[in-house]
Design an enzyme around this catalytic site. Structure first.
Site, PDB file in Angstrom:
ATOM      1  N   ARG A 111     -71.345 -42.813 -10.726  1.00 47.82           N
ATOM      2  CA  ARG A 111     -72.107 -41.360 -10.310  1.00 47.82           C
ATOM      3  C   ARG A 111     -71.947 -40.993  -8.991  1.00 47.82           C
ATOM      4  O   ARG A 111     -71.351 -41.694  -8.442  1.00 47.82           O
ATOM      5  CB  ARG A 111     -73.540 -41.737 -10.992  1.00 47.82           C
ATOM      6  CG  ARG A 111     -74.018 -42.547 -10.010  1.00 47.82           C
ATOM      7  CD  ARG A 111     -75.567 -42.355 -10.251  1.00 47.82           C
ATOM      8  NE  ARG A 111     -76.255 -43.407  -9.470  1.00 47.82           N
ATOM      9  CZ  ARG A 111     -77.767 -43.608  -9.325  1.00 47.82           C
ATOM     10  NH1 ARG A 111     -78.401 -42.937 -10.037  1.00 47.82           N
ATOM     11  NH2 ARG A 111     -77.909 -44.741  -8.537  1.00 47.82           N
ATOM     12  N   ASN A 149     -79.101 -35.320  -7.912  1.00 43.36           N
ATOM     13  CA  ASN A 149     -79.818 -36.560  -7.622  1.00 43.36           C
ATOM     14  C   ASN A 149     -79.198 -37.298  -6.369  1.00 43.36           C
ATOM     15  O   ASN A 149     -78.263 -37.464  -6.202  1.00 43.36           O
ATOM     16  CB  ASN A 149     -79.564 -37.488  -8.766  1.00 43.36           C
ATOM     17  CG  ASN A 149     -80.597 -38.785  -8.708  1.00 43.36           C
ATOM     18  OD1 ASN A 149     -81.664 -38.761  -8.872  1.00 43.36           O
ATOM     19  ND2 ASN A 149     -80.000 -39.913  -8.267  1.00 43.36           N
ATOM     20  N   GLU A 150     -80.120 -37.266  -5.393  1.00 46.18           N
ATOM     21  CA  GLU A 150     -79.716 -38.091  -4.104  1.00 46.18           C
ATOM     22  C   GLU A 150     -78.144 -37.412  -3.694  1.00 46.18           C
ATOM     23  O   GLU A 150     -77.372 -38.334  -3.557  1.00 46.18           O
ATOM     24  CB  GLU A 150     -79.688 -39.488  -4.334  1.00 46.18           C
ATOM     25  CG  GLU A 150     -81.262 -40.171  -4.590  1.00 46.18           C
ATOM     26  CD  GLU A 150     -81.508 -41.576  -4.581  1.00 46.18           C
ATOM     27  OE1 GLU A 150     -80.525 -42.204  -4.420  1.00 46.18           O
ATOM     28  OE2 GLU A 150     -82.409 -41.931  -4.113  1.00 46.18           O
ATOM     29  N   CYS A 155     -66.157 -36.105   0.700  1.00 46.54           N
ATOM     30  CA  CYS A 155     -65.017 -36.123  -0.102  1.00 46.54           C
ATOM     31  C   CYS A 155     -64.053 -35.637   0.876  1.00 46.54           C
ATOM     32  O   CYS A 155     -64.164 -34.587   1.581  1.00 46.54           O
ATOM     33  CB  CYS A 155     -64.937 -35.060  -1.352  1.00 46.54           C
ATOM     34  SG  CYS A 155     -63.548 -34.775  -2.097  1.00 46.54           S
ATOM     35  N   GLU A 305     -89.567 -40.846  -6.297  1.00 45.72           N
ATOM     36  CA  GLU A 305     -89.134 -42.097  -6.937  1.00 45.72           C
ATOM     37  C   GLU A 305     -89.917 -43.208  -6.135  1.00 45.72           C
ATOM     38  O   GLU A 305     -89.890 -43.228  -4.839  1.00 45.72           O
ATOM     39  CB  GLU A 305     -87.872 -42.549  -6.973  1.00 45.72           C
ATOM     40  CG  GLU A 305     -86.876 -41.459  -7.886  1.00 45.72           C
ATOM     41  CD  GLU A 305     -85.436 -42.035  -7.892  1.00 45.72           C
ATOM     42  OE1 GLU A 305     -85.291 -43.230  -7.451  1.00 45.72           O
ATOM     43  OE2 GLU A 305     -84.635 -41.004  -8.198  1.00 45.72           O
ATOM     44  N   TRP A 313     -81.762 -53.574  -7.009  1.00 46.90           N
ATOM     45  CA  TRP A 313     -80.537 -53.553  -6.149  1.00 46.90           C
ATOM     46  C   TRP A 313     -80.624 -54.190  -4.676  1.00 46.90           C
ATOM     47  O   TRP A 313     -79.892 -54.157  -3.607  1.00 46.90           O
ATOM     48  CB  TRP A 313     -79.862 -52.401  -5.751  1.00 46.90           C
ATOM     49  CG  TRP A 313     -81.191 -50.918  -5.350  1.00 46.90           C
ATOM     50  CD1 TRP A 313     -81.572 -50.368  -6.231  1.00 46.90           C
ATOM     51  CD2 TRP A 313     -81.646 -50.813  -4.270  1.00 46.90           C
ATOM     52  NE1 TRP A 313     -82.431 -49.523  -5.651  1.00 46.90           N
ATOM     53  CE2 TRP A 313     -82.290 -49.713  -4.428  1.00 46.90           C
ATOM     54  CE3 TRP A 313     -81.253 -51.204  -2.864  1.00 46.90           C
ATOM     55  CZ2 TRP A 313     -82.949 -48.902  -3.055  1.00 46.90           C
ATOM     56  CZ3 TRP A 313     -81.799 -50.751  -1.811  1.00 46.90           C
ATOM     57  CH2 TRP A 313     -82.768 -49.640  -2.010  1.00 46.90           C
ATOM     58  N   PHE A 355     -82.496 -54.383 -15.104  1.00 47.07           N
ATOM     59  CA  PHE A 355     -83.648 -55.032 -14.379  1.00 47.07           C
ATOM     60  C   PHE A 355     -84.216 -54.448 -13.223  1.00 47.07           C
ATOM     61  O   PHE A 355     -85.031 -55.188 -12.688  1.00 47.07           O
ATOM     62  CB  PHE A 355     -82.912 -56.512 -14.069  1.00 47.07           C
ATOM     63  CG  PHE A 355     -82.454 -57.209 -15.261  1.00 47.07           C
ATOM     64  CD1 PHE A 355     -83.181 -57.513 -16.250  1.00 47.07           C
ATOM     65  CD2 PHE A 355     -80.993 -57.526 -15.255  1.00 47.07           C
ATOM     66  CE1 PHE A 355     -82.643 -58.170 -17.496  1.00 47.07           C
ATOM     67  CE2 PHE A 355     -80.491 -58.210 -16.112  1.00 47.07           C
ATOM     68  CZ  PHE A 355     -81.274 -58.374 -17.497  1.00 47.07           C
ATOM     69  N   HIS A 356     -84.192 -53.269 -12.832  1.00 48.49           N
ATOM     70  CA  HIS A 356     -84.925 -52.574 -12.154  1.00 48.49           C
ATOM     71  C   HIS A 356     -86.415 -52.283 -12.577  1.00 48.49           C
ATOM     72  O   HIS A 356     -86.654 -52.174 -13.943  1.00 48.49           O
ATOM     73  CB  HIS A 356     -84.224 -51.128 -11.830  1.00 48.49           C
ATOM     74  CG  HIS A 356     -84.659 -50.453 -10.615  1.00 48.49           C
ATOM     75  ND1 HIS A 356     -86.128 -49.848 -10.610  1.00 48.49           N
ATOM     76  CD2 HIS A 356     -84.226 -50.057  -9.523  1.00 48.49           C
ATOM     77  CE1 HIS A 356     -86.223 -49.435  -9.134  1.00 48.49           C
ATOM     78  NE2 HIS A 356     -85.204 -49.310  -8.703  1.00 48.49           N
TER      79      HIS A 356
HETATM   80  C1  GLA Z   1     -82.174 -43.918  -6.631  1.00 47.61           C
HETATM   81  C2  GLA Z   1     -81.644 -43.253  -7.769  1.00 47.61           C
HETATM   82  C3  GLA Z   1     -81.978 -43.578  -9.194  1.00 47.61           C
HETATM   83  C4  GLA Z   1     -82.149 -45.037  -9.517  1.00 47.61           C
HETATM   84  C5  GLA Z   1     -82.908 -45.664  -8.284  1.00 47.61           C
HETATM   85  C6  GLA Z   1     -83.165 -47.086  -8.280  1.00 47.61           C
HETATM   86  O1  GLA Z   1     -83.241 -43.596  -6.057  1.00 47.61           O
HETATM   87  O2  GLA Z   1     -82.052 -41.769  -7.483  1.00 47.61           O
HETATM   88  O3  GLA Z   1     -81.634 -43.047 -10.221  1.00 47.61           O
HETATM   89  O4  GLA Z   1     -80.750 -45.373  -9.203  1.00 47.61           O
HETATM   90  O5  GLA Z   1     -82.471 -45.607  -7.143  1.00 47.61           O
HETATM   91  O6  GLA Z   1     -83.636 -47.549  -7.159  1.00 47.61           O
HETATM   92 ZN    ZN Z   2     -63.271 -32.591  -2.243  1.00 50.02          ZN
END
Ligand code: GLA
Ligand code: ZN
Length: 679
Positions: A111, A149-150, A155, A305, A313, A355-356
């Site tokens: 992703r 997302n984040e 690139c 979050e 992780w 497992f998060h």
């Molecule tokens: C990030 C992502 C989430 C998930 C968490 C896990 O913050 O935005 O989708 O992967 O990490 O800690």
């Molecule tokens: Zn590009």
């Protein structure tokens, strides 16, 4: 731009992974209510379910989810799914996939690996966002847009190279200007045509252009913010709801300052590695909240979050000790968050996050320690509803500037080992005394309005961005107190050194001194800061240890408060103060030990009246204040130590949740947090 009137509690909800198990989806809602949850981010990684084939949108399942949540009193924070694209898109339009610095294009995998420039990707995102907005943009259950997302990464594809060149043309106008800014005659590196410029690809040989690297980072930021702006525009076709994107604290791939305007609401993802033995961690986490909120210091932010339990992780996925979940959650609220949101609601069966930590585990019940901890947070948030939307009044700013950090990390000199130039360490070291003293702080960049603060602490302002020096000078002139450190005011925005006296752009006059040479020490080397007895500062010790960096200065109008204790510069100024206009500018020339900073900045906090309450806090306890629209203060006493602590209250207060009077000694259990209000 606040659309919520309750503190939000919930998190990432991924029903798309459970569409084949309707009984689990039904069960979710009743568990959410049991956990005291009222808001969920939905659809973050659901593109393949929302558009299973090119141009065929399937939104009914999502409508079903949003409706069901709403009918049960639960709000949706609706995501745009651009954080991960479906396989058909990667296959048919390879240009949507990112190219790395070695020139290799990513395949369909993972992703967050799409190109922010690709016209195809932008168009697909536009159509998707439009469709979501048309269908749900006015749904009464939808509170807010969670854009992508984040955002992060870069690139190096040909489309991005061309966009980079266009960005440079807009910035410099002519190649002559660019060559001048890049000092490109160095190593024979002048550009004779725009096409000769490429992104800083992985190279053989030495890197010539610090400014090119800096500009590339600026471009990546601008291109990403522009991508978000395009996402927002598509949403705006049918929806006026505020937008946010979940940021990542001190992540150094983007300058979040450039997202200030495109985000209506600031939100971020908070994953401290609790109990890892780092005694600075509570302060570091507090500082990260203050930096994220500092993007819009007058408004609450959202903690989008956090893990309700272990984070999978990290190096060691240690569990939160009893009390820690409540403390970590209320710490966010103490620093101005209107939410406690988790990643994620329910653990998936597969994939790398199975497992998060999640509110509901694979057992699927409410009968777990984690679930009970979450429900307890839900209870307390309910009792603290009066806080929603309240302000975080701060009169201290600690400056952390991403462009300065990039420039410092790129430069060669001082100490190139270990933690590079120690900039982040300095920012944290300067922040910690306020954490200990119970002082509200905004962490801001050089674009901030300093005039709103009484004290500005700006470590290592190596690169002065346009306007920063003037603003700081005016701030001091008008009565503010400024604390600067060595290696300040060395280069301009293009990383070109100031000629003549430094700190440049007039900061030499503000500090009343000139920086001459800077000495970098080996790890084992030590010098000392010896405080001159007549300096009037109530320090506990005469002498403090100095390590790593010693800026040598010659004072002009500044008064010397402390000198170096040894080496060939023994007896020369190491700490000075200068009166400038109605204010004062302190200059700490050396990198010194934490107890000195604690005492020095603690002293300024007391004498300038910056503490939330007139109270001395025991080790490990911190205090913050939020203030509601009626001016009512909420005091958050947070005990980050693993043993009980006691605070002597300076005035009678009441417990915010129960109204119970509270006077004299306030007992805080290990990891305990209490919220008190004025009577
Ligand atoms: C990030 C992502 C989430 C998930 C968490 C896990 O913050 O935005 O989708 O992967 O990490 O800690
Ligand atoms: Zn590009």
């Amino acid at each position: 731009m606040r659309t919520w009137n309750v503190l939000l509690h919930g998190g990432d909800y991924n029903p798309g992974q459970w569409l084949e198990s309707p009984e689990i989806l039904r069960e979710d809602v009743s568990l959410m209510k049991q956990a005291g949850c009222n808001a969920f981010s939905v659809g973050i990684f659901d593109w393949e379910r929302l558009e299973p084939e090119e141009g065929r949108y399937e939104l009914d399942w999502l409508a079903g989810i949003i409706d069901r949540l709403y009918e049960n009193g639960i709000y949706t924070i609706l995501a745009t799914p651009s954080g991960a694209r479906p396989g058909w898109m990667a296959e048919k339009y390879p240009e949507v996939m990112r190219v790395n610095e070695y020139g290799q294009r990513d395949r369909f995998s993972g992703r967050h690996n799409h190109c922010y420039t690709s016209p195809v990707y932008r168009e697909k995102v536009r159509m998707m966002n439009r469709a979501l907005s048309e269908r749900f943009g006015r749904h009464p259950g939808v509170l807010l847009w969670h854009i992508s997302n984040e955002y992060g990464g870069e690139c190096h594809c040909e489309l991005c190279q061309a966009a980079f060149r266009a960005w440079l043309r807009a910035r410099y106008g002519t190649l002559e200007n660019l060559n001048r800014a890049y000092w490109s005659s160095f190593w024979s590196h002048s550009y004779a045509s725009w096409d000769q410029i490429t992104s800083p690809l992985a190279r053989v040989g030495e890197t010539a252009h610090h400014t090119l690297v800096l500009d590339w980072k600026r471009f990546v930021t601008d291109q990403t913010a522009d991508f978000m702006r395009a996402e927002k525009e598509a949403i705006r076709a049918f929806s006026d709801l505020p937008v946010t994107t979940n940021m990542m604290g001190f992540y150094d791939g983007l300058n979040y300052g450039k997202f200030r305007d495109v985000c209506d609401v600031i939100s971020w993802d908070n994953y401290p590695h609790w109990h890892n033995g780092d005694e600075a961690l509570p302060a570091r986490t507090a500082m990260t909240h203050d930096m994220m909120r500092g993007l819009k210091p007058d408004e609450p932010f959202l903690m989008m979050e956090s893990s309700p339990s272990a984070t999978n992780w990290v190096d060691v996925a240690k569990l939160r000790r009893p009390g820690m979940h409540m403390l970590a959650s209320l710490q966010a609220v103490a620093h101005g968050s209107d939410s406690v949101l988790y990643f994620q609601w329910r653990k998936g069966r597969g994939g790398c996050e199975k497992f998060h930590g999640a509110v509901v585990g694979h057992d699927g019940t409410a009968n777990t320690r984690v679930f009970r901890d979450v429900a307890a947070v839900g209870e307390r948030l309910k009792a603290l509803q009066g806080l929603v939307g309240s302000a975080f009044p701060a009169r201290v700013a600690v400056v952390h500037d991403m462009e300065n950090r990039w420039a410092l990390e790129e430069m060669k000199g001082l100490r190139n080992i270990q933690h590079q130039k120690g900039y982040m360490e300095d920012v944290l070291a300067m922040y910690r005394p306020f954490f200990r003293a119970g002082v509200n702080v905004d962490v801001v960049d050089m674009e901030a309005d300093f005039s709103r603060y009484s004290l500005v602490v700006a470590p290592m302002l190596y690169m002065l961005r346009a306007g920063a020096a003037e603003k700081l000078a005016r701030f001091v002139e008008q009565g503010g107190t400024l604390v600067g450190t060595g290696w300040t005011g060395i280069v301009d925005e293009n990383d070109l050194c100031f000629l003549g006296s430094v700190p440049g752009q007039g900061l030499d006059t503000v500090f009343g001194l000139t920086e001459t040479e800077i000495d970098a020490l080996y790890d084992g080397d030590r010098n000392s800061l010896s405080l001159t007895p007549e300096n009037g500062l109530p320090f506990l010790r005469r002498s403090y240890e100095v390590r790593e960096l010693c800026q040598l200065v010659e004072t002009t109008t500044a008064r010397t408060l402390g000198v170096y204790g040894s080496d060939f510069y023994a007896g020369t100024p190491a700490l000075t103060v200068n009166t400038y206009g109605r204010g004062r500018a302190y200059f700490l020339a050396c990198r010194t030990e934490q107890p000195f900073l604690d005492q020095f900045l603690g002293y300024l906090s007391r004498t300038l009246g910056l503490r939330c309450l007139d109270v001395d806090l025991p080790e490990g306890v911190s205090l913050n204040e939020r203030r509601d629209a009626d001016g009512r203060a909420y005091y958050f006493f947070q005990n980050f130590s693993d043993h009980p602590a006691e605070v002597t209250l300076p005035a009678p207060l009441s417990e915010a949740e129960t109204g119970q009077p509270c006077e004299g000694a306030l007992h805080l259990p290990a990891y305990g947090v209490k919220v008190l209000t004025e009577r």
